[in-house]
Design a protein around this motif. Structure first.
Motif, PDB file in Angstrom:
ATOM      1  N   ALA A 149       0.865  -1.181   0.000  1.00 34.60           N
ATOM      2  CA  ALA A 149       0.000   0.000   0.000  1.00 34.60           C
ATOM      3  C   ALA A 149       0.899   1.226   0.000  1.00 34.60           C
ATOM      4  O   ALA A 149       1.688   1.425   0.932  1.00 34.60           O
ATOM      5  N   ALA A 150       0.824   2.025  -1.037  1.00 32.68           N
ATOM      6  CA  ALA A 150       1.677   3.201  -1.179  1.00 32.68           C
ATOM      7  C   ALA A 150       0.814   4.390  -1.566  1.00 32.68           C
ATOM      8  O   ALA A 150      -0.237   4.244  -2.197  1.00 32.68           O
ATOM      9  N   THR A 151       1.260   5.580  -1.180  1.00 35.83           N
ATOM     10  CA  THR A 151       0.533   6.815  -1.451  1.00 35.83           C
ATOM     11  C   THR A 151       1.218   7.577  -2.572  1.00 35.83           C
ATOM     12  O   THR A 151       2.441   7.765  -2.548  1.00 35.83           O
ATOM     13  N   VAL A 152       0.406   7.999  -3.535  1.00 36.06           N
ATOM     14  CA  VAL A 152       0.942   8.814  -4.616  1.00 36.06           C
ATOM     15  C   VAL A 152       1.435  10.128  -4.020  1.00 36.06           C
ATOM     16  O   VAL A 152       0.692  10.789  -3.277  1.00 36.06           O
ATOM     17  N   PRO A 153       2.679  10.529  -4.271  1.00 39.26           N
ATOM     18  CA  PRO A 153       3.224  11.738  -3.643  1.00 39.26           C
ATOM     19  C   PRO A 153       2.358  12.957  -3.900  1.00 39.26           C
ATOM     20  O   PRO A 153       1.892  13.198  -5.023  1.00 39.26           O
ATOM     21  N   ALA A 154       2.141  13.745  -2.822  1.00 37.83           N
ATOM     22  CA  ALA A 154       1.291  14.926  -2.942  1.00 37.83           C
ATOM     23  C   ALA A 154       1.923  15.995  -3.818  1.00 37.83           C
ATOM     24  O   ALA A 154       1.209  16.788  -4.446  1.00 37.83           O
ATOM     25  N   ASP A 155       3.272  16.051  -3.901  1.00 37.78           N
ATOM     26  CA  ASP A 155       3.904  17.089  -4.707  1.00 37.78           C
ATOM     27  C   ASP A 155       3.785  16.850  -6.203  1.00 37.78           C
ATOM     28  O   ASP A 155       4.235  17.659  -7.012  1.00 37.78           O
ATOM     29  N   LEU A 156       3.167  15.712  -6.588  1.00 37.90           N
ATOM     30  CA  LEU A 156       2.905  15.491  -8.004  1.00 37.90           C
ATOM     31  C   LEU A 156       1.707  16.301  -8.486  1.00 37.90           C
ATOM     32  O   LEU A 156       1.358  16.246  -9.671  1.00 37.90           O
ATOM     33  N   ALA A 157       1.082  17.030  -7.565  1.00 40.32           N
ATOM     34  CA  ALA A 157      -0.073  17.834  -7.957  1.00 40.32           C
ATOM     35  C   ALA A 157       0.306  18.920  -8.948  1.00 40.32           C
ATOM     36  O   ALA A 157      -0.550  19.446  -9.659  1.00 40.32           O
ATOM     37  N   ASN A 158       1.606  19.268  -9.013  1.00 36.85           N
ATOM     38  CA  ASN A 158       2.046  20.299  -9.948  1.00 36.85           C
ATOM     39  C   ASN A 158       2.264  19.757 -11.353  1.00 36.85           C
ATOM     40  O   ASN A 158       2.501  20.540 -12.280  1.00 36.85           O
ATOM     41  N   LEU A 159       2.227  18.437 -11.513  1.00 35.13           N
ATOM     42  CA  LEU A 159       2.445  17.848 -12.825  1.00 35.13           C
ATOM     43  C   LEU A 159       1.125  17.695 -13.552  1.00 35.13           C
ATOM     44  O   LEU A 159       0.070  17.532 -12.927  1.00 35.13           O
ATOM     45  N   PRO A 160       1.154  17.716 -14.863  1.00 36.65           N
ATOM     46  CA  PRO A 160      -0.083  17.511 -15.624  1.00 36.65           C
ATOM     47  C   PRO A 160      -0.538  16.065 -15.536  1.00 36.65           C
ATOM     48  O   PRO A 160       0.241  15.151 -15.228  1.00 36.65           O
ATOM     49  N   ALA A 161      -1.822  15.845 -15.802  1.00 36.32           N
ATOM     50  CA  ALA A 161      -2.352  14.487 -15.795  1.00 36.32           C
ATOM     51  C   ALA A 161      -1.742  13.685 -16.929  1.00 36.32           C
ATOM     52  O   ALA A 161      -1.377  14.219 -17.983  1.00 36.32           O
ATOM     53  N   GLY A 162      -1.578  12.383 -16.746  1.00 39.33           N
ATOM     54  CA  GLY A 162      -1.007  11.509 -17.769  1.00 39.33           C
ATOM     55  C   GLY A 162      -0.468  10.247 -17.153  1.00 39.33           C
ATOM     56  O   GLY A 162      -0.608   9.989 -15.947  1.00 39.33           O
ATOM     57  N   ASP A 163       0.196   9.401 -17.992  1.00 41.09           N
ATOM     58  CA  ASP A 163       0.748   8.137 -17.520  1.00 41.09           C
ATOM     59  C   ASP A 163       2.031   8.364 -16.747  1.00 41.09           C
ATOM     60  O   ASP A 163       2.828   9.270 -17.053  1.00 41.09           O
ATOM     61  N   MET A 164       2.247   7.495 -15.758  1.00 40.81           N
ATOM     62  CA  MET A 164       3.420   7.621 -14.902  1.00 40.81           C
ATOM     63  C   MET A 164       4.003   6.239 -14.640  1.00 40.81           C
ATOM     64  O   MET A 164       3.275   5.275 -14.390  1.00 40.81           O
ATOM     65  N   ARG A 165       5.340   6.143 -14.705  1.00 43.39           N
ATOM     66  CA  ARG A 165       6.063   4.889 -14.499  1.00 43.39           C
ATOM     67  C   ARG A 165       6.168   4.601 -13.003  1.00 43.39           C
ATOM     68  O   ARG A 165       6.512   5.476 -12.210  1.00 43.39           O
ATOM     69  N   VAL A 166       5.874   3.349 -12.613  1.00 40.09           N
ATOM     70  CA  VAL A 166       5.926   2.938 -11.205  1.00 40.09           C
ATOM     71  C   VAL A 166       6.846   1.730 -11.083  1.00 40.09           C
ATOM     72  O   VAL A 166       6.701   0.747 -11.828  1.00 40.09           O
ATOM     73  N   ILE A 167       7.837   1.775 -10.176  1.00 41.35           N
ATOM     74  CA  ILE A 167       8.721   0.650  -9.894  1.00 41.35           C
ATOM     75  C   ILE A 167       8.811   0.457  -8.388  1.00 41.35           C
ATOM     76  O   ILE A 167       8.498   1.361  -7.608  1.00 41.35           O
ATOM     77  N   VAL A 168       9.266  -0.735  -8.001  1.00 36.41           N
ATOM     78  CA  VAL A 168       9.446  -1.082  -6.588  1.00 36.41           C
ATOM     79  C   VAL A 168      10.885  -1.520  -6.385  1.00 36.41           C
ATOM     80  O   VAL A 168      11.419  -2.315  -7.171  1.00 36.41           O
TER      81      VAL A 168
END
Length: 687
Positions: free
Chosen positions: A183-202
């Protein structure tokens, strides 16, 4: 041993010559066997092993059945001799050569053991070799900054502190990890980025997983609706985030709401024409393209709006909590009424008010009172409160807090009952407010009244500081503010200038008479010493005596009070004592009957006393004995409960010295002014 011969014309070998032999090579633990080709001679046995000590001849070896035809002659050129092929048409009964043991069971055993050993080695190595994390899915696949997502896969780690989840180049907080899910939270500081696809790794222990992609969303969000309460046709503002970027569609209560203006921070709309149910909550929905915001809410009605009152029923003096919207900030900004009566506001905020239910005139066993909150010049919709009263034939007053008439609630409050005020408190003392101080005093008096139904209770005044006490407990401390409050006058009545000790003395006398009269029907004779208005208490006592019944004052007497008596009771609380205009003589006015003992047998006597202004007069009579009818009383005086008078009985002067306690007057009889007594007398007020 037979040598191979030329092939016949079919390509096979000719039959073995007469008298030939066939040789069969044995296994390691069997002897060499040579069998004649005719099958008749006994085969020779060649055995290179040491001979056994047994001298007996070896047993004959049974000849192996030989086929009538073989395709090739066996050879001993190698260490393996091919066995002859047996055909179905072979000569029956011919002896078969011995079969050799198959090596495959042993080989299968070795192969199985080797496989088990290899698997164990692989498993052991795999257990100590870390596996890289693998991401299989991300749910939801579209999320906005600050939202929690669930990542599923394998080897994802079990310690949240050791797991790193990267959304693009930003690290998101990990709240839990179980090996197969994170369970992970999308970083709140991404609010400044436009909507779109984002790469996720662990990343786990230095190993990086494969990458999956999720969509960074920008959902519209409603933060507030202002004002919170409105009627159809009113304009409201729907505030929130991500409300721009298209043409928003707003619906209120399921009805389309006309959009007036639109910005990224708010939408100004008009409440549509929908059914009005005062206090009903309707949803406010906003659609922006295909995305919908979580609904807001709007209360249909006008401010101030009362949505709840708890409890909804109770006795007068009950503390209630009123919830709603649009109340004033602070006690002075709100007014709460129950029917025509105003309650004391103890605390207030925009959403909640605490107040007490008033008592004046509420004597019915059940009465519905519409509660209304007034703030900012507007009034709320009424919400009913049911005032209940325990049924019974005897009136038991309920002491409650009430607001002082036409006064600042931050400085004044009243303690009273259903039949009138008693104490006007000015200043908050050690309480949060004057209203809270009045609530405390009322609660103590209610407890004291319950006690007085089983035993007599005396309430007195004490100095340093001036205070009213009962059974050693302080009921109220009298301050300079309290004395100044009495000087201003209340409810159209003139004020009375008093010192704090004088006011404490008056309050002690008034409360003593109230508790004694309504608790045990004791004659109220202390307040009358300070003001003639207290005669109303003596009248109630006389009515109760004539009515009879149990102790206390009958409910029928109180519920049918004449207006002049109601006004007299009101003046007792708002006017205070009258200084030098006391009417202490009224405490003795009336008829007293009892006995006298002055050396002879007890004799029944009757006193008739009357007050003439500030003077007392009366006479003594008896229906038996030597006492004449209508003997005038001389030197009749009354001071702080002490009574003195003289009379001539049978030609001898007698002086009576006694004390008044409630409805009883008793003391000693003296011959003239002599100090020594010659008898006793006991009288009781009868009318």
């Amino acid at each position: 041993m037979s040598a191979p011969g030329p092939k016949d014309r079919d390509g096979g070998l000719p039959p073995a010559p007469e008298g030939g032999h066939e040789i069969f090579l044995p296994d390691d633990d069997e002897p060499l066997v040579i069998i004649p080709t005719d099958g008749r001679a006994t085969p020779a046995v060649i055995d290179d092993r040491p001979a056994a000590p047994d001298t007996a001849a070896p047993a004959a070896v049974a000849p192996r059945a030989r086929a009538g035809y073989t395709t090739e002659q066996p050879s001993i050129a190698s260490d393996r001799v091919r066995e002859p092929v047996e055909f179905p048409w072979a000569t029956p009964g011919a002896a078969s050569p011995p079969r050799r043991r198959s090596p495959w069971p042993r080989r299968a055993l070795f192969l199985g053991a080797g496989a088990v050993l290899a698997f164990g080695t692989w498993a052991g190595v795999s257990a100590f070799r870390p596996h890289p994390p693998v991401i299989a899915s991300i749910v939801p696949s579209k999320a906005e900054p600050g939202q929690t997502v669930t990542i599923a896969g394998t080897a994802l780690g079990t310690d949240p502190a050791a797991v790193v989840v990267r959304f693009g180049d930003r690290r998101g907080p990990v709240t839990s990890a179980s090996g197969s899910t994170i369970a992970a939270t999308v970083p709140a500081d991404l609010a400044n980025l436009p909507a779109g696809d984002m790469r996720v790794i662990v990343e786990v222990n230095g190993h990086t997983s494969n990458a999956l992609f999720m969509s960074l969303a920008r959902y519209p969000r409603i933060s507030s609706v202002e004002p919170k309460v409105a009627l159809p046709g009113a304009e409201i503002v729907v505030k929130g985030t991500h409300l721009s970027g298209g043409t928003p569609v707003v619906r209120i209560g399921g009805f389309p709401a006309p959009l007036l203006t639109s910005t990224g921070e708010g939408l100004r709309v008009r409440v549509p024409d929908l059914p009005v149910v005062e206090g009903k909550v309707v949803p406010v929905d906003v659609m922006l393209g295909r995305d919908a915001a979580r609904p807001g809410s709007l209360l249909i009605g006008h401010l101030p709006l009362v949505t709840e009152i708890a409890p909804a029923s109770g006795e007068v003096g009950t503390k209630v909590t009123i919830k709603g919207h649009g109340f004033g900030a602070g006690i002075a900004a709100n007014r709460v009424t129950f029917g025509d009566l105003e309650g004391v506001v103890l605390s207030a905020s925009d959403r909640e008010i605490q107040a007490t239910v008033p008592a004046s005139g509420l004597l019915a066993s059940r009465q519905v009172l519409p509660a209304v909150v007034s703030a900012g010049g507007a009034h709320s919709r009424p919400m009913d409160f049911t005032a209940v009263r325990p049924s019974g034939d005897v009136y038991r007053p309920r002491f409650v807090a009430a607001p002082a008439p036409k006064a600042d609630a931050a400085h004044h409050a009243v303690v009273g009952t259903e039949i009138g005020p008693l104490l006007v408190l000015s200043g908050r003392g050690d309480a949060a407010s004057p209203g809270e101080r009045a609530v405390r005093v009322a609660a103590q008096l209610n407890t004291l009244l319950q006690t007085s139904t089983s035993r007599a209770v005396r309430i007195d005044m004490q100095d340093s500081p001036p205070r009213v006490v009962a059974d050693g407990a302080t009921l109220v401390t009298v301050s300079t503010e309290d004395a100044d409050g009495m000087a201003r006058g209340w409810d159209g009545l003139p004020g009375t200038r008093l010192t704090p000790p004088a006011l404490a003395r008056y309050w002690a006398a008034l409360l003593h008479d109230y508790v004694g009269l309504f608790g045990q029907r004791l004659r109220p004779n202390r307040a009358i010493e300070m003001t003639p208005r207290a005669r109303v208490l003596l009248d109630l006592y006389s009515d109760a005596e004539r009515h009879g019944g149990s102790s206390g004052v009958a409910m029928t007497i109180v519920s049918t009070l004449a207006p002049d008596r109601v006004d007299a009771l009101r003046r007792l609380g708002f006017s205070g004592p009258e200084g030098g205009r006391g009417s202490y003589g009224l405490a003795l006015a009336g008829a007293w009957e009892g006995q006298i003992e002055d050396g002879g047998p007890p004799r029944s006597i009757r006193l008739s006393l009357r007050a003439d202004g500030e003077r007392l007069a009366g006479d003594m009579s008896s229906s038996a004995g030597s006492i004449a009818m209508g003997i005038p009383l001389r030197d009749l005086s009354y001071d702080k409960g002490m009574v003195r008078f003289s009379a001539v009985l049978a030609g001898a002067p007698r002086q009576f010295r006694g004390a008044l306690e409630g409805a009883t007057l008793s003391g000693t009889v003296h011959s003239g002014d002599a100090a020594a007594s010659v008898g006793r007398f006991t009288l009781r007020h009868v009318e």
